[in-house]
Every structure is written in C-alpha cells, then in structure tokens.
Design an enzyme around this catalytic site. Structure first.
Site, PDB file in Angstrom:
ATOM      1  N   HIS A  67       0.291   2.317   5.690  1.00 40.07           N
ATOM      2  CA  HIS A  67      -1.096   2.772   6.104  1.00 40.07           C
ATOM      3  C   HIS A  67      -1.022   3.044   7.652  1.00 40.07           C
ATOM      4  O   HIS A  67      -1.488   4.062   8.326  1.00 40.07           O
ATOM      5  CB  HIS A  67      -1.878   1.782   5.973  1.00 40.07           C
ATOM      6  N   GLU A  70       0.632   6.543   8.181  1.00 39.29           N
ATOM      7  CA  GLU A  70      -0.439   7.452   7.896  1.00 39.29           C
ATOM      8  C   GLU A  70      -1.124   7.633   9.249  1.00 39.29           C
ATOM      9  O   GLU A  70      -1.271   8.981   9.717  1.00 39.29           O
ATOM     10  CB  GLU A  70      -1.348   7.126   6.761  1.00 39.29           C
TER      11      GLU A  70
END
Length: 425
Positions: A67, A70
């Site tokens: 995450h 990202e």
C-alpha cells in the site's frame, strides 16, 4: 506478436489478448462508438505479499508496504503523475487489495497520451528517502482512521482469530508501527520484485485500436520481464481455529458482530471461479435479504437492514462470514447454524434456488455495462488462472447439491469464530 481474438457469443463481447515478449499480459475489449476509454495496469502484488524470495534470499517486509508503494509510485521526476493525468483530462486512481495493486484512469480525450504516462510512472520508480519520510505521516493518519472504523475492526479481528499464520491477518495498510520500518531501499526491492512486466497485466476497454495498445506497451515498458517470485503466505491447517471468540469495546451506538467460517482454499484455475460462484450463491440462499432466515431474524428484531454476509477467496485462504448490528449475536449465530444444517440436509426449495440463480446471473451480466468491472474481472481472472467470460458455462454447472454440500461442510460450529464490538460503557 499479434494479439489473438476471442469472441464470446453468449456475452456479445470480443477480447484481443496475448503475452508480449517481456511477459506482460495485455487484454483489449473494444467498445466501438463509446467516448469513454478505460485503462487498468495491475501487478500481482498486494498486502499479503510481505514474505518473498528475491535473488535466492527470503525477505520479510513490513505489513503495509504494498500500500505504501502504491502511494509512492505516483511520484515522478517532474512531480506527481496523479496531478499530471488529472490536468490532462483523465480521472486516475489506484488501490491495493490483499493480492493485487492496480492503477487506472478513464478519459474521453488524450487517451494514448495518458496511457503512456500510466505505463511510465508505474514501471519506473522515482522516490527519495525524504519523500518516503514525508508520506509516513499521511499514511499514518489514513491508518488511524481505519482503526477507528468498527466495521473494519470487527472484520480484521475475525481474520486474526481465524488464521494463526496467514499474512491476510495483517491489515493491507499495515499499522502505524509497522510502516516506520519502510525505507526507499525496501520500496525499491519490492518494486524490482513485483513491478515487472511478467508479473503484470494491462487491460484496456473502449473504442481503441488493439494493435496500437500492444505497440504502446511494447515501446514504453521494459523489454524484459523478471523471474517468478516465490511467496510465503504462512502455513495454515484447514481445521485449526486459533481463537473461537474475540471481543472489544469501541465508541459505537449498538453492538455489531461477524460470525466467520474457515473454508477450504480454492486451487487456481476454473475451480477458483466455480468455488467463488458456489460460495456467493450459498450466501444468498442462506441469508440473503429474500431468504427465509433473513425474514425470520428481521421480523423478530434480532437484526436490522445492515445484516449481510460475503464469501472471500484469496491465495491460500477462503472464508465465509455473516453479521451486522445485533444485541443478541449468539442467538443470531445459532439461527445461522440451524438454517445451514437444514439447507445442507437437502431442504433448499427448488423454486427459491432458481430465483436466486436467475437474479445472480442477471446481476453479473449487468456488471458488464461497467468498463471498470470488465477490466477488474479480466485482471483477477488472469491472476487466479481462469477466464471470467466463461462465467455462463461454469455458472450453469452449479447445482442445488453443490450449495447444500458447501453449507454442510463449511457453515458449522467447529469452523466458526465470533468477532464482536460492544459499546463502551
């Protein structure tokens, strides 16, 4: 290479697809006459992939790193790709799930220019330790918000009670503590391992030239792909439940709960799709809002309109869960188990079964009206080894006995955990 063309007569859909020399899977679904075009560029790398092998060595990375990566992947030498795409008339975004990270945009103009930007910023990392440190505060705030969400808490606590070792028991975004260990070097290692063409897929839906999409991917992306990366999700015993009950208090107006059931994982391929369909149908038949159980629980005041359930499949994991708001969660779970025993014994009403089948089939067909749904379905299918456009044939093979067997084997007390959130006094 040239893309192969496959026509799905029952759906009226055509897919141009192939694998480039660098290992990238590319799929294009032409939609002549539509103004909007949609691109989805995804890697088979998500929140569960914290332990993997790179260059012959096993690496343990902090929960939340996929995450975090990202977030940082939008950084470019010239600024931020999210802003660049938005200024170019696109609507971009990204998400990280347990097993995938996807970057996407839709636009009605400058599509090829925007696609080139997407392919470049995702495949070429650019971040400094300073920018990584700056992001830590932003992501920490995001994590704290989810940790204050009772629905998220009751779900994650259910998974942690159900699984002793599987990496899905860790939150996709990690914790405020775990992300402190993330550095630019760690992000680069993960990008090198997983953001390689052979671990990725580009899916485009819209009025585009499939040959042009293939050409752009070929000239923009690296010419070689990386090796297959071994992953370790944590060994699990199918019949072991580490913790039968978990309970905590939060600032909520009424108690909420999830009853989770540990199911057998699905193998890759068409069996994955079939098991997913069986689980979803079983959920609707057992406790969907038109089911006898739902009606009884609602009329007796044991549940409200927030009650529902879901079936989830991930690599090495499968679970079914049901819950919502209730002051008598144990009574509700007793009724769920009782109804599952009745249906599992073969008492699924044939007319009700057919009605639910038709409704689910229609819902799936309607989902093809969304370019995003098409792209995500094709991507998930590729990563899990099946063709989602073969859905009609697989769906029609599911019988009442398949549903009864699923309920009989999975919705049992010995496979159940109970997660509860109670109001603070």
């Amino acid at each position: 290479m040239s893309l192969r063309i496959e026509y799905y007569e029952r759906l009226g859909e055509t897919v141009h697809h192939g694998i480039l020399d660098n290992g990238l899977k590319i799929m294009v679904v032409p939609k002549p006459g539509y103004a909007k075009k949609y691109a989805f560029f995804a890697t088979r790398y998500g929140g569960m992939d914290t332990r993997f092998q790179l260059n012959g060595q096993w690496l343990d990375t902090p929960p939340g790193i996929a995450h975090y990566l990202e977030h940082k992947t939008f950084d470019t030498q010239d600024g931020n790709a999210l802003q660049t795409l938005a200024q170019n008339g696109a609507e971009p975004n990204a998400f990280t799930s347990n097993a995938m990270t996807g970057y996407y945009f839709d636009s009605t103009e400058k599509f090829e220019e925007n696609l080139k930007i997407l392919l470049e910023f995702v495949s070429v990392p650019y971040y400094t330790q300073e920018s990584v440190e700056k992001e830590r505060g932003i992501i920490s705030q995001e994590i704290r918000m989810t940790e204050d969400d009772p629905d998220w808490q009751v779900y994650m606590r259910m998974l942690r009670a159900m699984y002793a070792n599987h990496t899905a028991r860790e939150a996709i975004a990690g914790t405020v503590e775990s992300i402190q260990d993330i550095t630019a070097d760690t992000l680069n290692q993960c990008h090198k391992a997983f953001y390689t063409p052979s671990n990725m897929i580009l899916t485009v839906v819209g009025d585009v030239s499939p040959e042009k999409m293939e050409e752009m991917a070929f000239w923009t992306l690296p010419k070689s792909g990386g090796p297959e990366i071994p992953r370790d999700y944590g060994a699990e015993q199918d019949d072991m439940i580490p913790e039968r009950e978990t309970r905590t208090s939060m600032e909520v107006s009424s108690p909420r709960f999830l009853a989770g059931f540990k199911c057998r994982p699905a193998p890759r391929g068409e069996a994955w799709l079939r098991q997913s369909l069986i689980g979803e149908l079983a959920g609707d038949i057992l406790l969907g809002d038109s089911s006898p159980l739902y009606q009884r629980l609602y009329e007796s005041g044991l549940i409200n309109g927030n009650f529902g359930g879901d079936y989830e499949l991930m690599p090495g994991l499968a679970c079914f869960y049901a819950g919502g708001e209730s002051r008598e969660s144990r009574k509700v779970t007793e009724e769920i188990l009782k109804e599952a025993r009745r249906l599992g014994a073969g008492e699924i009403d044939p007319e009700f079964f057919e009605r639910i089948r038709r409704a689910n089939y229609g819902s799936w067909l309607r989902s093809l009206n969304s370019f995003e749904n098409i792209a995500v379905a094709l991507t998930e299918g590729y990563f899990d080894g099946y063709d989602p456009f073969r859905f009609p044939r697989v769906f029609e093979s599911v019988t009442r006995e398949d549903i009864a067997a699923f309920l009989r084997e999975n919705i049992t007390e010995n496979k159940m955990v109970l997660s509860e959130i109670t109001p603070k006094e």
